[in-house]
Write an enzyme that holds these catalytic residues in place. Sequence first.
Site, PDB file in Angstrom:
ATOM      1  N   ASP A  29      10.941 -15.718  -3.655  1.00 13.99           N
ATOM      2  CA  ASP A  29       9.639 -14.910  -4.055  1.00 13.99           C
ATOM      3  C   ASP A  29       8.886 -15.559  -5.164  1.00 13.99           C
ATOM      4  O   ASP A  29       9.474 -16.154  -6.158  1.00 13.99           O
ATOM      5  CB  ASP A  29      10.213 -13.408  -4.618  1.00 13.99           C
ATOM      6  CG  ASP A  29       9.168 -12.530  -4.552  1.00 13.99           C
ATOM      7  OD1 ASP A  29       9.143 -11.361  -3.991  1.00 13.99           O
ATOM      8  OD2 ASP A  29       8.230 -12.471  -5.723  1.00 13.99           O
ATOM      9  N   ASN A  86      10.794  -2.473   1.184  1.00 19.61           N
ATOM     10  CA  ASN A  86       9.884  -1.284   1.007  1.00 19.61           C
ATOM     11  C   ASN A  86       9.120  -1.065   2.181  1.00 19.61           C
ATOM     12  O   ASN A  86       8.475  -1.832   2.859  1.00 19.61           O
ATOM     13  CB  ASN A  86       8.972  -1.982  -0.235  1.00 19.61           C
ATOM     14  CG  ASN A  86       9.837  -1.968  -1.677  1.00 19.61           C
ATOM     15  OD1 ASN A  86      10.735  -1.275  -1.835  1.00 19.61           O
ATOM     16  ND2 ASN A  86       9.537  -3.219  -2.152  1.00 19.61           N
ATOM     17  N   GLY A  92       6.015   0.703  -2.718  1.00 24.12           N
ATOM     18  CA  GLY A  92       5.659  -0.354  -3.536  1.00 24.12           C
ATOM     19  C   GLY A  92       5.562  -1.651  -2.609  1.00 24.12           C
ATOM     20  O   GLY A  92       5.404  -2.684  -2.878  1.00 24.12           O
ATOM     21  N   GLN A  93       5.247  -1.436  -1.126  1.00 18.77           N
ATOM     22  CA  GLN A  93       4.981  -2.514  -0.387  1.00 18.77           C
ATOM     23  C   GLN A  93       3.545  -2.946  -0.261  1.00 18.77           C
ATOM     24  O   GLN A  93       2.765  -2.272  -0.645  1.00 18.77           O
ATOM     25  CB  GLN A  93       5.221  -1.887   1.445  1.00 18.77           C
ATOM     26  CG  GLN A  93       5.012  -3.331   2.279  1.00 18.77           C
ATOM     27  CD  GLN A  93       5.388  -2.647   3.606  1.00 18.77           C
ATOM     28  OE1 GLN A  93       5.634  -1.618   4.026  1.00 18.77           O
ATOM     29  NE2 GLN A  93       5.361  -3.816   4.490  1.00 18.77           N
ATOM     30  N   SER A  94       3.618  -4.179  -0.591  1.00 16.48           N
ATOM     31  CA  SER A  94       2.292  -4.874  -0.879  1.00 16.48           C
ATOM     32  C   SER A  94       1.862  -5.883   0.063  1.00 16.48           C
ATOM     33  O   SER A  94       0.673  -6.212   0.377  1.00 16.48           O
ATOM     34  CB  SER A  94       2.313  -5.570  -2.493  1.00 16.48           C
ATOM     35  OG  SER A  94       3.269  -6.636  -2.340  1.00 16.48           O
ATOM     36  N   HIS A  99       9.679  -7.623   5.457  1.00 14.56           N
ATOM     37  CA  HIS A  99      10.558  -8.404   4.418  1.00 14.56           C
ATOM     38  C   HIS A  99      11.717  -7.783   3.795  1.00 14.56           C
ATOM     39  O   HIS A  99      11.548  -6.693   3.272  1.00 14.56           O
ATOM     40  CB  HIS A  99       9.614  -9.362   3.558  1.00 14.56           C
ATOM     41  CG  HIS A  99       8.878  -8.335   2.671  1.00 14.56           C
ATOM     42  ND1 HIS A  99       7.409  -7.743   2.971  1.00 14.56           N
ATOM     43  CD2 HIS A  99       8.850  -7.908   1.483  1.00 14.56           C
ATOM     44  CE1 HIS A  99       7.094  -7.362   2.105  1.00 14.56           C
ATOM     45  NE2 HIS A  99       7.875  -7.326   1.198  1.00 14.56           N
TER      46      HIS A  99
HETATM   47  P1  DGP Z   1       6.831  -5.836  -1.618  1.00 18.50           P
HETATM   48  O1  DGP Z   1       6.002  -5.454  -2.698  1.00 18.50           O
HETATM   49  O2  DGP Z   1       7.868  -5.349  -0.860  1.00 18.50           O
HETATM   50  O3  DGP Z   1       5.716  -5.887  -0.484  1.00 18.50           O
HETATM   51  O4  DGP Z   1       7.082  -7.688  -1.773  1.00 18.50           O
HETATM   52  C1  DGP Z   1       6.212  -8.360  -1.569  1.00 18.50           C
HETATM   53  C2  DGP Z   1       6.814  -9.822  -2.413  1.00 18.50           C
HETATM   54  O5  DGP Z   1       5.917 -10.736  -1.791  1.00 18.50           O
HETATM   55  C3  DGP Z   1       6.403  -9.553  -3.814  1.00 18.50           C
HETATM   56  O6  DGP Z   1       7.789  -9.378  -4.336  1.00 18.50           O
HETATM   57  C4  DGP Z   1       5.765 -10.744  -4.253  1.00 18.50           C
HETATM   58  C5  DGP Z   1       5.811 -11.769  -3.102  1.00 18.50           C
HETATM   59  N1  DGP Z   1       4.665 -12.673  -2.678  1.00 18.50           N
HETATM   60  C6  DGP Z   1       3.605 -12.369  -2.843  1.00 18.50           C
HETATM   61  N2  DGP Z   1       2.677 -13.197  -2.418  1.00 18.50           N
HETATM   62  C7  DGP Z   1       3.630 -14.409  -2.540  1.00 18.50           C
HETATM   63  C8  DGP Z   1       3.482 -15.616  -2.113  1.00 18.50           C
HETATM   64  O7  DGP Z   1       2.200 -16.254  -1.806  1.00 18.50           O
HETATM   65  N3  DGP Z   1       4.469 -16.438  -2.093  1.00 18.50           N
HETATM   66  C9  DGP Z   1       5.772 -15.999  -2.367  1.00 18.50           C
HETATM   67  N4  DGP Z   1       6.695 -16.941  -1.961  1.00 18.50           N
HETATM   68  N5  DGP Z   1       5.967 -14.631  -2.418  1.00 18.50           N
HETATM   69  C10 DGP Z   1       4.828 -13.661  -2.516  1.00 18.50           C
END
Ligand code: DGP
Length: 113
Positions: A29, A86, A92-94, A99
């Site tokens: 992450d 999420n 909190g899903q973004s 995933h």
């Molecule tokens: P969620 O909030 O559950 O949708 O988790 C999305 C996750 O993705 C968050 O913990 C940050 C991660 N993330 C967002 N953009 C990037 C990226 O460009 N690269 C990586 N490695 N992680 C990312």
Amino acid sequence: MSCLFCRIIAGDVPSRKAYEDDTLVAFHDVNPQAPVHVLIVPRKHIATLNDLAPDDQPTVGAMVARAAALAKDLGIDARGYRTVFNCNREAGQSVFHIHLHLLGGRPMHWPPG
Ligand code: DGP
């Protein structure tokens, strides 16, 4: 291709990979919430858990099994770790490509925030 995780899977956006096979990709992450924070992602684009089809079940099983295998590889299996999906905004899903978060390396609290 507009989905960020599809672009990471395709290699168009760089990431620090922890694992990949024909079905899954796992990468660290970018904004880690614990000393170990890996995302396990299916190559197939599925927006949320609500969009799973019956034939996606083996993929989801492989994601969970891979989280356990990575926890062992990364040395957090015995101490303990957390896995989180999420689903949708209130959880909190973004990024709208499913995933599984694998988090560990520090004590976790319950209930989550
Ligand atoms: P969620 O909030 O559950 O949708 O988790 C999305 C996750 O993705 C968050 O913990 C940050 C991660 N993330 C967002 N953009 C990037 C990226 O460009 N690269 C990586 N490695 N992680 C990312």
